[in-house]
Structures are given as C-alpha cells and as structure tokens.
Design an enzyme around this catalytic site. Structure first.
Site, PDB file in Angstrom:
ATOM      1  N   LYS A 149      -2.641 -11.044  -6.077  1.00 29.32           N
ATOM      2  CA  LYS A 149      -1.970 -11.150  -4.784  1.00 29.32           C
ATOM      3  C   LYS A 149      -2.318 -12.487  -4.114  1.00 29.32           C
ATOM      4  CE  LYS A 149      -2.062  -6.092  -4.239  1.00 29.32           C
ATOM      5  NZ  LYS A 149      -2.467  -4.960  -3.366  1.00 29.32           N
ATOM      6  N   TYR A 201       7.344  -2.260  -3.589  1.00 30.77           N
ATOM      7  CA  TYR A 201       6.553  -1.287  -2.827  1.00 30.77           C
ATOM      8  C   TYR A 201       7.419  -0.177  -2.208  1.00 30.77           C
ATOM      9  CZ  TYR A 201       2.169  -3.915  -3.250  1.00 30.77           C
ATOM     10  OH  TYR A 201       1.019  -4.514  -3.726  1.00 30.77           O
ATOM     11  N   PHE A 251       1.110   1.034   6.955  1.00 27.62           N
ATOM     12  CA  PHE A 251       0.715  -0.287   6.460  1.00 27.62           C
ATOM     13  C   PHE A 251       1.850  -1.024   5.749  1.00 27.62           C
ATOM     14  CE2 PHE A 251      -0.451   2.841   3.183  1.00 27.62           C
ATOM     15  CZ  PHE A 251       0.130   2.293   2.038  1.00 27.62           C
ATOM     16  N   ARG A 287      -6.274  -0.527 -14.913  1.00 26.47           N
ATOM     17  CA  ARG A 287      -6.694   0.105 -13.650  1.00 26.47           C
ATOM     18  C   ARG A 287      -8.220   0.218 -13.598  1.00 26.47           C
ATOM     19  NH1 ARG A 287      -2.876   1.225  -9.404  1.00 26.47           N
ATOM     20  NH2 ARG A 287      -4.009   3.140  -8.914  1.00 26.47           N
ATOM     21  N   THR A 334      -8.408   1.500  -4.975  1.00 29.02           N
ATOM     22  CA  THR A 334      -7.556   0.823  -3.989  1.00 29.02           C
ATOM     23  C   THR A 334      -8.389   0.159  -2.894  1.00 29.02           C
ATOM     24  OG1 THR A 334      -5.836   2.454  -4.428  1.00 29.02           O
ATOM     25  CG2 THR A 334      -5.609   1.167  -2.410  1.00 29.02           C
ATOM     26  N   ARG A 391     -11.848  -5.422  -7.809  1.00 26.43           N
ATOM     27  CA  ARG A 391     -11.836  -5.186  -6.358  1.00 26.43           C
ATOM     28  C   ARG A 391     -13.246  -4.970  -5.823  1.00 26.43           C
ATOM     29  NH1 ARG A 391      -6.596  -1.193  -6.411  1.00 26.43           N
ATOM     30  NH2 ARG A 391      -4.958  -2.763  -6.115  1.00 26.43           N
ATOM     31  N   ASN A 397      -6.872  -6.658  -1.178  1.00 28.04           N
ATOM     32  CA  ASN A 397      -7.597  -6.147  -2.352  1.00 28.04           C
ATOM     33  C   ASN A 397      -7.272  -6.901  -3.650  1.00 28.04           C
ATOM     34  OD1 ASN A 397      -5.106  -5.040  -2.837  1.00 28.04           O
ATOM     35  ND2 ASN A 397      -5.789  -2.897  -2.846  1.00 28.04           N
ATOM     36  N   HIS A 423      -2.860  -6.313  -7.993  1.00 27.43           N
ATOM     37  CA  HIS A 423      -2.052  -5.109  -8.209  1.00 27.43           C
ATOM     38  C   HIS A 423      -2.010  -4.787  -9.698  1.00 27.43           C
ATOM     39  CE1 HIS A 423       1.354  -2.324  -8.266  1.00 27.43           C
ATOM     40  NE2 HIS A 423       1.765  -3.003  -9.325  1.00 27.43           N
ATOM     41  N   GLU A 459       8.325  -2.080 -12.835  1.00 26.32           N
ATOM     42  CA  GLU A 459       7.826  -3.302 -12.200  1.00 26.32           C
ATOM     43  C   GLU A 459       8.039  -4.542 -13.088  1.00 26.32           C
ATOM     44  OE1 GLU A 459       3.810  -2.145 -11.204  1.00 26.32           O
ATOM     45  OE2 GLU A 459       4.517  -0.750  -9.654  1.00 26.32           O
TER      46      GLU A 459
HETATM   47  P1  IDP Z   1      -2.975   0.659  -5.591  1.00 28.47           P
HETATM   48  O1  IDP Z   1      -2.619  -0.792  -5.348  1.00 28.47           O
HETATM   49  O2  IDP Z   1      -4.463   0.807  -5.857  1.00 28.47           O
HETATM   50  O3  IDP Z   1      -2.115   1.311  -6.651  1.00 28.47           O
HETATM   51  P2  IDP Z   1      -1.449   2.055  -3.533  1.00 28.47           P
HETATM   52  O4  IDP Z   1      -1.875   3.329  -2.884  1.00 28.47           O
HETATM   53  O5  IDP Z   1      -0.278   2.102  -4.458  1.00 28.47           O
HETATM   54  O6  IDP Z   1      -2.746   1.439  -4.236  1.00 28.47           O
HETATM   55  O7  IDP Z   1      -1.149   1.032  -2.364  1.00 28.47           O
HETATM   56  C1  IDP Z   1      -0.497  -0.177  -2.612  1.00 28.47           C
HETATM   57  C2  IDP Z   1      -1.160  -1.271  -1.828  1.00 28.47           C
HETATM   58  O8  IDP Z   1      -0.952  -1.036  -0.454  1.00 28.47           O
HETATM   59  C3  IDP Z   1      -2.687  -1.353  -1.989  1.00 28.47           C
HETATM   60  O9  IDP Z   1      -3.094  -2.084  -3.119  1.00 28.47           O
HETATM   61  C4  IDP Z   1      -3.090  -2.028  -0.694  1.00 28.47           C
HETATM   62  O10 IDP Z   1      -2.918  -3.442  -0.789  1.00 28.47           O
HETATM   63  C5  IDP Z   1      -2.079  -1.486   0.292  1.00 28.47           C
HETATM   64  N1  IDP Z   1      -2.626  -0.356   1.040  1.00 28.47           N
HETATM   65  C6  IDP Z   1      -2.753   0.921   0.620  1.00 28.47           C
HETATM   66  N2  IDP Z   1      -3.296   1.685   1.566  1.00 28.47           N
HETATM   67  C7  IDP Z   1      -3.504   0.870   2.619  1.00 28.47           C
HETATM   68  C8  IDP Z   1      -4.044   1.068   3.930  1.00 28.47           C
HETATM   69  O11 IDP Z   1      -4.443   2.167   4.304  1.00 28.47           O
HETATM   70  N3  IDP Z   1      -4.082  -0.030   4.732  1.00 28.47           N
HETATM   71  C9  IDP Z   1      -3.652  -1.266   4.350  1.00 28.47           C
HETATM   72  N4  IDP Z   1      -3.139  -1.484   3.117  1.00 28.47           N
HETATM   73  C10 IDP Z   1      -3.064  -0.439   2.276  1.00 28.47           C
END
Ligand code: IDP
Length: 161
Positions: free
Chosen positions: A20, A60, A68, A96, A102, A113, A123, A126, A137
C-alpha cells in the site's frame, strides 16, 4: 517432462499482493519482496501503479458502507501501490501468514504487519483472503499479458511433489 510442467503451470495457485502507499513511501518494497522470495514463492507479475478511485472501489467493494470505507479509499488512492501476483502451493494462505493479522498491533512479530505497522489504517500490505478473491483481484489489477508463465528450476528443492 514438458507436458507435466505445462499442466502444473495452468493449475498453480496465485494470489494478489499489494504494498500500500504507506509501505511504498516507507521504502519497504525490497524488504517485503525479499520475504516472499525467500519463502520460495514465485513472482509472476508486478507494477507500481496509483489506483483510480474506481479501481479502489471495486477492489474494496465488500467494505462499502463501513465506517472506515471512505478513508480506506482516500488512503489506497493517495500514492503509488506496488501491485504483485505471486504463485505457489497454497500461496493464498502462505502469503496471509507472511502478512499477519489485519491489525498490526495484534499481529505477531516476524510477520510483515507485526514488524512494520502500528495502525490498522496504515497496515502496509494487502493480500487476497481466498482463492476466489485472488482471481477477482488479479483480474481487476492486471491484464493477462502482464503476467508471466515460467517454470523455475529450483521448484524441486521447495516442493516434495
Ligand atoms: P485484510 O486486509 O487483513 O484482509 P479486511 O478486513 O479485508 O482486512 O480490511 C481491508 C482493509 O481495510 C484493511 O487491510 C485495513 O487497511 C482497512 N481496515 C479494516 N478495518 C479497519 C478499521 O477498523 N479501521 C481502519 N481501517 C480498517
């Protein structure tokens, strides 16, 4: 023999990985690519790309409506992203594991991460969460002619069969 290798290449699992904008700005591309390479995974395509809002929305889509969501779109479109496709046995789950959880704060050390992130909204990276998401994707971010097919001679030193 040639026939067996062609078949293996057709069926090999692939995943979509993106460093990212925070990871790119923090100069973590080399470190992250090194971890994937050292694990034994194979890079089949990559590019530095600043995604459009439209691409980010498609990527997304499952998060539309969450608190968010808009901030996530602002962030992912804010600068260049290093988009990659990696291939290997069970590469979706392997990637993963390399990435971690996450929330970087909850992610174990020795994960990407866990080692480099603090906030969930920054973070670093992706990685597709399933084979189906990976296919979707990869199709969004890459055209077919941007992905390569080649057998790597060290595979017999990585996979038992
Ligand atoms: P992942 O990237 O670990 O698969 P997902 O739940 O699919 O996690 O969420 C996608 C992205 O959205 C996360 O990587 C993170 O950047 C962002 N995200 C998820 N939850 C939150 C939150 O509670 N606050 C801010 N950003 C979030």
């Amino acid at each position: 023999n040639q026939q067996c290798c062609e078949k293996d290449l057709e069926s090999a699992e692939r995943t979509f990985i993106a460093i990212k904008p925070d990871g790119v700005q923090r100069k973590l591309i080399g470190e992250i690519v090194a971890r994937f390479e050292k694990k034994g995974l194979k890079l089949v395509g990559c590019k530095l790309i600043q995604p459009s809002r439209k691409l980010a929305e498609k990527h997304y889509a499952e998060h539309k409506g969450k608190p968010f969501y808009e901030g996530l779109l602002d962030f992912i479109t804010s600068g260049p992203v290093f988009a990659m496709v990696w291939e290997g046995k069970e590469v979706v789950s392997t990637a993963r594991s390399l990435i971690g959880l996450t929330d970087p704060k909850k992610s174990p050390m020795n994960t990407i991460r866990g080692d480099f992130g603090i906030d969930v909204g920054r973070n670093i990276i992706h990685g597709s969460d399933s084979v189906e998401s990976a296919q979707r994707e990869i199709g969004l971010w890459f055209s077919k002619n941007e992905l390569t097919r080649s057998s790597v001679t060290i595979e017999k030193w990585i996979y038992e069969n």
